[in-house]
Scaffold this motif. Structure first.
Motif, short mmCIF file in Angstrom:
data_model
loop_
_atom_site.label_atom_id
_atom_site.label_comp_id
_atom_site.label_asym_id
_atom_site.label_seq_id
_atom_site.Cartn_x
_atom_site.Cartn_y
_atom_site.Cartn_z
N SER A 1 -35.65 -17.34 -11.10
CA SER A 1 -35.72 -18.23 -12.28
C SER A 1 -35.01 -17.68 -13.93
O SER A 1 -35.19 -16.20 -12.93
CB SER A 1 -36.78 -18.78 -13.40
OG SER A 1 -37.77 -18.18 -12.79
N GLY A 2 -34.30 -17.72 -14.56
CA GLY A 2 -34.59 -17.06 -16.11
C GLY A 2 -33.24 -16.64 -16.12
O GLY A 2 -32.58 -16.34 -17.38
N GLY A 3 -32.36 -17.16 -15.43
CA GLY A 3 -30.53 -16.56 -15.90
C GLY A 3 -29.65 -17.65 -16.61
O GLY A 3 -30.48 -18.73 -16.99
N GLY A 4 -28.88 -17.82 -17.23
CA GLY A 4 -28.57 -18.43 -18.32
C GLY A 4 -27.12 -17.12 -18.41
O GLY A 4 -26.64 -17.05 -18.36
N LEU A 5 -26.68 -18.62 -19.55
CA LEU A 5 -25.83 -17.93 -20.68
C LEU A 5 -25.40 -17.05 -22.55
O LEU A 5 -26.77 -17.23 -22.51
CB LEU A 5 -24.90 -18.98 -21.27
CG LEU A 5 -23.28 -18.31 -21.92
CD1 LEU A 5 -21.95 -17.62 -21.52
CD2 LEU A 5 -22.59 -20.13 -22.47
N VAL A 6 -25.50 -15.96 -21.71
CA VAL A 6 -25.93 -15.33 -23.51
C VAL A 6 -24.54 -14.14 -23.99
O VAL A 6 -23.84 -14.16 -23.13
CB VAL A 6 -27.10 -13.79 -22.70
CG1 VAL A 6 -26.45 -13.13 -21.72
CG2 VAL A 6 -28.01 -13.13 -23.92
N GLN A 7 -24.99 -13.98 -25.23
CA GLN A 7 -23.74 -13.29 -26.24
C GLN A 7 -24.18 -11.49 -25.70
O GLN A 7 -24.91 -11.10 -24.75
CB GLN A 7 -23.85 -13.07 -27.16
CG GLN A 7 -23.49 -15.03 -27.49
CD GLN A 7 -23.02 -15.36 -29.04
OE1 GLN A 7 -23.53 -14.48 -30.25
NE2 GLN A 7 -22.75 -16.43 -29.39
N PRO A 8 -22.48 -11.00 -25.51
CA PRO A 8 -23.04 -9.59 -25.29
C PRO A 8 -23.72 -8.61 -26.10
O PRO A 8 -23.90 -10.04 -27.37
CB PRO A 8 -21.24 -9.02 -25.43
CG PRO A 8 -20.28 -10.56 -25.06
CD PRO A 8 -21.31 -11.74 -25.64
N GLY A 9 -24.84 -8.13 -25.40
CA GLY A 9 -25.53 -7.25 -26.70
C GLY A 9 -26.80 -8.38 -26.50
O GLY A 9 -28.07 -7.71 -27.12
N GLY A 10 -27.20 -9.16 -25.78
CA GLY A 10 -28.30 -10.08 -25.83
C GLY A 10 -29.34 -9.85 -24.79
O GLY A 10 -28.99 -8.45 -23.96
N SER A 11 -30.39 -10.99 -24.39
CA SER A 11 -31.25 -10.40 -23.53
C SER A 11 -31.37 -11.45 -22.71
O SER A 11 -31.23 -12.53 -23.32
CB SER A 11 -32.23 -9.96 -24.24
OG SER A 11 -32.50 -8.63 -24.84
N LEU A 12 -32.04 -11.39 -21.44
CA LEU A 12 -32.74 -12.55 -20.33
C LEU A 12 -33.10 -11.73 -19.36
O LEU A 12 -33.59 -10.81 -19.30
CB LEU A 12 -31.07 -12.91 -19.18
CG LEU A 12 -30.88 -14.14 -19.97
CD1 LEU A 12 -29.36 -14.29 -19.29
CD2 LEU A 12 -31.41 -15.44 -20.91
N ARG A 13 -34.05 -12.11 -18.92
CA ARG A 13 -35.66 -11.85 -19.06
C ARG A 13 -35.71 -13.26 -17.06
O ARG A 13 -35.92 -14.04 -17.24
CB ARG A 13 -36.65 -12.17 -19.08
CG ARG A 13 -38.41 -11.48 -18.66
CD ARG A 13 -38.88 -12.35 -19.16
NE ARG A 13 -40.03 -11.11 -18.04
CZ ARG A 13 -41.89 -11.74 -18.25
NH1 ARG A 13 -42.38 -12.59 -18.61
NH2 ARG A 13 -42.86 -10.39 -17.33
N LEU A 14 -35.63 -12.65 -15.80
CA LEU A 14 -35.48 -12.75 -15.12
C LEU A 14 -36.93 -12.71 -14.25
O LEU A 14 -37.21 -11.72 -13.98
CB LEU A 14 -34.36 -12.80 -13.83
CG LEU A 14 -32.67 -12.48 -14.43
CD1 LEU A 14 -31.76 -11.71 -13.00
CD2 LEU A 14 -32.35 -14.09 -14.84
N SER A 15 -36.96 -14.15 -13.37
CA SER A 15 -38.39 -13.97 -12.53
C SER A 15 -37.98 -14.72 -11.46
O SER A 15 -37.08 -15.44 -10.55
CB SER A 15 -39.36 -14.76 -12.93
OG SER A 15 -39.59 -14.68 -14.89
N CYS A 16 -39.25 -13.87 -10.72
CA CYS A 16 -38.48 -14.28 -8.87
C CYS A 16 -39.95 -14.26 -8.22
O CYS A 16 -41.46 -13.05 -8.94
CB CYS A 16 -37.98 -13.13 -8.30
SG CYS A 16 -38.03 -13.75 -6.60
#
Length: 116
Positions: free
Chosen positions: A7-22
């Motif tokens: 889980s945790g994917g998505g759309l983000v702008q360049p320079g942004g952050s995301l956190r994926l979990s499994c």
């Protein structure tokens, strides 16, 4: 049998952050390596990062210094903190779990899109 759920994917702008979990579920005796791989459209699936039960980590050169992998052994869960994302990080990210007696199990993948 081991079930792996990302889980945790998505759309983000360049320079942004995301956190994926499994998280891994099922008849798990011992998980020794957990990792993240990614596959961009038209390309092969490549390793992003792995972490052993003792928290030894390995990263692809392309993500070193930007991505951090971590795990919670008690919860059979692995995380991927992705910072300073670039358009070339756009891909479907897959979690892989290597466990005793089962071998490698894959999740269904979660899409990450980096775009302005």
């Amino acid at each position: 049998q081991v079930k792996v759920v990302e889980s945790g994917g998505g759309l983000v702008q360049p320079g942004g952050s995301l956190r994926l979990s499994c998280a891994a579920f099922g008849n798990i005796f011992s998980i020794y390596i957990m990792g993240w791989y990614r596959q961009a459209p038209g390309k092969q699936r490549d390793l992003v990062a792995t972490i052993t039960r003792a928290a030894n980590t390995h990263y692809a050169d392309s993500v070193k210094g930007r991505f951090t992998i971590s795990r919670d052994n008690a919860k059979n869960t692995v995380y991927l903190q992705m910072n300073n994302l670039k358009p070339e990080d756009t891909a479907v990210y897959y979690c892989a779990v290597d466990s005793t007696g089962v071998g490698r199990s894959w999740g269904q993948g979660t899409a990450v899109t980096v775009s302005s």
